[in-house]
Design a protein around this motif. Sequence first.
Motif, PDB file in Angstrom:
ATOM      1  N   PRO A 196      42.733  42.263  10.376  1.00 38.34           N
ATOM      2  CA  PRO A 196      43.359  40.990   9.997  1.00 38.34           C
ATOM      3  C   PRO A 196      42.904  40.548   8.607  1.00 38.34           C
ATOM      4  O   PRO A 196      41.906  41.042   8.072  1.00 38.34           O
ATOM      5  CB  PRO A 196      42.867  40.016  11.071  1.00 38.34           C
ATOM      6  CG  PRO A 196      42.456  40.875  12.214  1.00 38.34           C
ATOM      7  CD  PRO A 196      41.950  42.153  11.616  1.00 38.34           C
ATOM      8  N   ARG A 197      43.634  39.593   8.033  1.00 39.58           N
ATOM      9  CA  ARG A 197      43.269  39.081   6.706  1.00 39.58           C
ATOM     10  C   ARG A 197      41.812  38.658   6.661  1.00 39.58           C
ATOM     11  O   ARG A 197      41.114  38.877   5.671  1.00 39.58           O
ATOM     12  CB  ARG A 197      44.164  37.894   6.336  1.00 39.58           C
ATOM     13  CG  ARG A 197      43.991  37.417   4.892  1.00 39.58           C
ATOM     14  CD  ARG A 197      44.494  36.012   4.705  1.00 39.58           C
ATOM     15  NE  ARG A 197      43.669  35.063   5.423  1.00 39.58           N
ATOM     16  CZ  ARG A 197      42.489  34.611   4.984  1.00 39.58           C
ATOM     17  NH1 ARG A 197      41.996  35.052   3.841  1.00 39.58           N
ATOM     18  NH2 ARG A 197      41.792  33.752   5.700  1.00 39.58           N
ATOM     19  N   ASN A 198      41.356  38.037   7.745  1.00 42.13           N
ATOM     20  CA  ASN A 198      39.946  37.701   7.884  1.00 42.13           C
ATOM     21  C   ASN A 198      39.597  37.812   9.359  1.00 42.13           C
ATOM     22  O   ASN A 198      40.211  37.148  10.188  1.00 42.13           O
ATOM     23  CB  ASN A 198      39.660  36.286   7.367  1.00 42.13           C
ATOM     24  CG  ASN A 198      38.173  35.988   7.329  1.00 42.13           C
ATOM     25  OD1 ASN A 198      37.554  35.762   8.364  1.00 42.13           O
ATOM     26  ND2 ASN A 198      37.603  35.994   6.140  1.00 42.13           N
ATOM     27  N   GLN A 228      38.776  38.046   1.700  1.00 45.72           N
ATOM     28  CA  GLN A 228      39.862  38.900   2.165  1.00 45.72           C
ATOM     29  C   GLN A 228      39.265  40.129   2.855  1.00 45.72           C
ATOM     30  O   GLN A 228      38.435  40.821   2.294  1.00 45.72           O
ATOM     31  CB  GLN A 228      40.713  39.326   0.971  1.00 45.72           C
ATOM     32  CG  GLN A 228      41.872  40.233   1.296  1.00 45.72           C
ATOM     33  CD  GLN A 228      42.998  39.514   2.021  1.00 45.72           C
ATOM     34  OE1 GLN A 228      43.162  39.692   3.222  1.00 45.72           O
ATOM     35  NE2 GLN A 228      43.757  38.714   1.311  1.00 45.72           N
ATOM     36  N   MET A 229      39.690  40.409   4.086  1.00 47.28           N
ATOM     37  CA  MET A 229      39.077  41.481   4.872  1.00 47.28           C
ATOM     38  C   MET A 229      40.096  42.465   5.436  1.00 47.28           C
ATOM     39  O   MET A 229      39.759  43.278   6.289  1.00 47.28           O
ATOM     40  CB  MET A 229      38.251  40.882   6.011  1.00 47.28           C
ATOM     41  CG  MET A 229      37.206  39.880   5.571  1.00 47.28           C
ATOM     42  SD  MET A 229      36.192  39.207   6.914  1.00 47.28           S
ATOM     43  CE  MET A 229      35.051  40.547   7.186  1.00 47.28           C
ATOM     44  N   SER A 230      41.324  42.418   4.973  1.00 48.31           N
ATOM     45  CA  SER A 230      42.386  43.228   5.583  1.00 48.31           C
ATOM     46  C   SER A 230      42.369  44.671   5.089  1.00 48.31           C
ATOM     47  O   SER A 230      43.353  45.188   4.551  1.00 48.31           O
ATOM     48  CB  SER A 230      43.752  42.594   5.301  1.00 48.31           C
ATOM     49  OG  SER A 230      43.944  42.425   3.903  1.00 48.31           O
ATOM     50  N   SER A 231      41.243  45.341   5.295  1.00 48.32           N
ATOM     51  CA  SER A 231      41.092  46.719   4.826  1.00 48.32           C
ATOM     52  C   SER A 231      41.766  47.704   5.772  1.00 48.32           C
ATOM     53  O   SER A 231      41.837  47.486   6.978  1.00 48.32           O
ATOM     54  CB  SER A 231      39.609  47.082   4.706  1.00 48.32           C
ATOM     55  OG  SER A 231      38.960  46.310   3.727  1.00 48.32           O
ATOM     56  N   SER A 232      42.221  48.794   5.215  1.00 51.70           N
ATOM     57  CA  SER A 232      42.661  49.927   6.019  1.00 51.70           C
ATOM     58  C   SER A 232      41.428  50.730   6.429  1.00 51.70           C
ATOM     59  O   SER A 232      40.314  50.490   5.936  1.00 51.70           O
ATOM     60  CB  SER A 232      43.604  50.810   5.214  1.00 51.70           C
ATOM     61  OG  SER A 232      42.899  51.430   4.142  1.00 51.70           O
ATOM     62  N   LEU A 233      41.629  51.686   7.307  1.00 52.75           N
ATOM     63  CA  LEU A 233      40.520  52.535   7.736  1.00 52.75           C
ATOM     64  C   LEU A 233      39.904  53.259   6.549  1.00 52.75           C
ATOM     65  O   LEU A 233      38.671  53.310   6.395  1.00 52.75           O
ATOM     66  CB  LEU A 233      41.036  53.538   8.778  1.00 52.75           C
ATOM     67  CG  LEU A 233      40.046  54.591   9.299  1.00 52.75           C
ATOM     68  CD1 LEU A 233      38.803  53.920   9.876  1.00 52.75           C
ATOM     69  CD2 LEU A 233      40.718  55.468  10.349  1.00 52.75           C
ATOM     70  N   GLU A 234      40.734  53.807   5.694  1.00 52.82           N
ATOM     71  CA  GLU A 234      40.221  54.557   4.545  1.00 52.82           C
ATOM     72  C   GLU A 234      39.464  53.643   3.580  1.00 52.82           C
ATOM     73  O   GLU A 234      38.437  54.041   3.014  1.00 52.82           O
ATOM     74  CB  GLU A 234      41.382  55.239   3.812  1.00 52.82           C
ATOM     75  CG  GLU A 234      42.044  56.371   4.580  1.00 52.82           C
ATOM     76  CD  GLU A 234      42.935  55.884   5.723  1.00 52.82           C
ATOM     77  OE1 GLU A 234      43.281  54.664   5.743  1.00 52.82           O
ATOM     78  OE2 GLU A 234      43.279  56.687   6.608  1.00 52.82           O
TER      79      GLU A 234
END
Length: 554
Positions: free
Chosen positions: A365-367, A510-516
Motif C-alpha cells: 500500500p501507499r503507506n 511513501q511505501m508502495s514498493s514492488s518486491l524488486e
Amino acid sequence: MRLSRAGLSLVFLSLVAFVAGMVTPASAATSPWRITKDHWDASDERGFEEFITAIGAADCWTVDECLKSPANPYRHTDPRVKFLMDCADVPYFLRGYYAWKNGLPFGWQSAMQSGDGGGDIRYSTNGNRIVGRSSVPATASGISALPLLFQINNTVSTAMFRRSSTAESATYFSDTYSPRLDREAIRPGTIAYDVNGHVSIVWRVESNGRLLIFSSHPDHTMSRSFVGREFLRTGPELGSIFQKWRPIRLEGAKRNANGVLVGGRLVGTPNAELPDYSLEQYVGNPPVIPVLWGTASFVKDGEEMDFYTYLRARLSTGNLSYQPVEEVRTMMQTLCSDIRTRNHAVEISRKEGRTHLMTPPGRLPRNIYGTDGVWELYSTPSRDARLKTAYKEMYDAVREFMLLHSIDSPRLDYKGTDLAGDMLAVYDQQNAACVTHYTASDGRKIELTVDKVAKRLFKLSFDPYHCVERRWGATDPAELASCPDGALKTRWYEAEQPLRNQIDRTYDVQMSSSLEELERGPFGLQTGRGVETAPEVDIRSWLRGQMSQRAAQN
C-alpha cells in the motif's frame, strides 16, 4: 483510524442507514434519546468515569463484549445489536452512549478540513480545522439513539483528534481540550491521542503515575496497555497527547411537562473558563511559547526530566519512585495482554479474511501504517510497531533501573541485594504465567510466551498474505514446515525484513514498493523500505549477562 478514503480533505456527516451487519432487525425497538438535562454536572462526569473504569477493568476483548458484560450497567436496556468499532470511534461512542442512557446532551465535530490544504486529513502535517458541528436534536419525542450513534461512528476518524489545542471558536468549538498534567485533570475517560494514527482511553491512573488505557482496532479487537513513549509528544497544532471532553450546555431549550428539553442550541465552554485547561504538555514547565514547543523543558522539584518521566512524576501520589520488580511485573503483564490480542487479530485474518490464501498484490500500500480496505482490516504493522516499542521500552527501563541502582538513586525503591536476579525471577515468573497458543496451518497448537515472542519479535510478519507461521515469526524448520507459502510469498517475507526491523511508524513516507524495489533498497526511515538493523530487546539475555558479570566480580 477507521476505514476512510485516503486523500479526502473534507469529511461530512452522512445520515445513512446502518453499516451492514452492525444491527439486527430486532434492534428497532429501543428507547429514544430524550434530553432531560441541559448540561453534564459533576455527578454525570463521575458516573462516566466509573463507566469507563468498569469497562477497562472487565475481562472482555472487544467493545461489543464489554458492553454486553456486567461492566455495563445499561446492558439490559439495549436491543440485540453488535457494537463494531475501531479506535477513533470508541471515545465518541462511549461518551454518546452514556449521554443517551442518562438523558444528557451530546455533540460532535462533523466536518474537518486539512490545515495543509489537502491530503489525508488523518495525517495532515499542520493539523486540521473544524468546519462543521452536529448535535443530538432536542425533541419532545426524542430520536432513535443507536442509528445516530452508528452514524457518528461512520463519520469519526482520527482526523477529529488532529487539531490545534490553542484554537478557539464559539461556532466550531472542539469536542475536547488540552488538560493540565495532574491527577485532578487526567481522569478515566481522558483521551490519549497518538499522532501516528491511534486513539486510546485512560481508564485508571495508578498511584505510581502510570496511566492504564484501552483501545480498539480495525478488526474490532480491544487491547489494554499504558501510556508510554509510543505516544509521541508534538506541537499543539496536532493535538497530542491528552484530550479531555469539553463541558457543553444546551441553551435556549424549553422544558416540557414530562421533563424533556426541546429546542435550543449546544454551546461549548471556552478554554479560558475551564479550570484545568493547560498547554503544559506542549510548553513545558516553566512554559515556553507554544511555537517553541520543541525546546520545552520539564522541571519538577528542581529536577529536569524528560516528558514521560515528568508525566509520571506529576501523576504520582507523592514523589515519583520506581519499584523495579513491580515495574517489570506490570510490563510483563501488559506484553502478555498485547500478545494475546495480536493472536486474536491474526486468527480473525486467517478465519474471516483468509488473505493468507490469496496472491499478494504487486506493490505494498501507499503507506502500510495508514491505509484502508483489506490491508487495514487484516495487516498488523501499527499493532506490531506498538508491541516492539513496548518490548524496547521495557528493555530500556530494566537497564535504567540497574543504572539507578548503581548510583544509589533515591528514586529507586529497592531493598534487596540482587536487583538483576530479582528482576529476572519476576520476568520468568510472569513468562510462565503467560502461555498462549496459535493454531498452525496444519492444526497444531504452537506455544507462545512473552520471552519466546521476544526472541522472534522482528520476525513477526505484519503482511496479511503470509501464512500464520510467518505471522508469528517461525524460523524453526519443524514449526515452519506446515506453512503453505510458495516461492513468491517467501520472497515477499524476506524482502520485508527491513520493514519488520523498524519500530518507528512513518505515516508520512511513501511505501508502495514492488518486491524488486524492496529487495534492492536503499534502506532507512525515510526510504519507506525499512531499516537494516533491529534494536536490541532481549531482556532476559541482558539480565543474565548482568548476573554473570556480578558473579565474575565476586
